[in-house]
Write a protein that holds these residues in place. Sequence first.
Motif: not given
Length: 270
Positions: A52-60, A79-97
């Motif tokens: 909900x926060x993302x939908x209101x803070x950064x619409x579009x 909420x259709x706020x995100x183009x991509x959703x990732x389930x994971x631990x922010x300490x170890x999850x693989x994110x695009x560099x």
Amino acid sequence: MPHEWPLDPHSFSKYYAFAPTALALRECIRLQAVRHLELPEPILDVGCGDGVFARLAYPGKQTWGIDINPTELQRAQGTHSYSTLICGNICTVDLPPQFFGSAIANCSLEHVPDLRAALRNVRSALKPGAPLVLIVPTPTWTRRLALTEALGKAGLHSLGNAWGELLDHVFRHVHRIDAATWMRHLEACGFEACEVTMIAQRGVSWAFDILLWPSLVGFLNKKLTGRWVLLPRLRFLTSDLMRISLNALASRVPDAEEAAEYLIVCKARP
């Protein structure tokens, strides 16, 4: 500290429809604090929750959300706020560099035990010079709660401290550290040019504390049904009245030097 009142009618009505009043109040204050910030796309939302926060803070805007809780991610999909959703631990999850143009962590990193691992992983995913925005509790955030102050004035300081410790336990705060310590962690993990602003002033803390008790119904609903509010479409009937009442209460509470949260803005060091 920034001016926080009156509450934005649009933001409050949107949050109030789906969240307990205490949570809607705090999130509206946070929205007001970040709306003026320029966050280049794609945005990484760390600890995105229900979206909900993302939908209101950064619409579009192109925004990726990451959260360790799969149930919250299911709600975020709705909420259709995100183009991509990732389930994971922010300490170890693989994110695009060096992929993201900016990142925000709205009251999420204080829950992560290995703070530096989380910050390093976020830094590796950001482009050089990309901004990172954090909202985190101050170490003294419970001192300006209405009940804490009332108990202190009655000479019951130990009970006031116990109330604050209970809330820290309920909200699972691992890190209650001052701004200088946050800056040391950030600089050690590849960030620079940190700016710190205090938000959620005394009036916010008083209203939040008073509203926690009726908001317990919402917490119970979420445990049992997965939703904060059972009949969100009916909440609009009381939204304006609640917002006007909160504005009136806050106008009667003098500000203090301390506030409940830090808004920290820094940049990924090249």
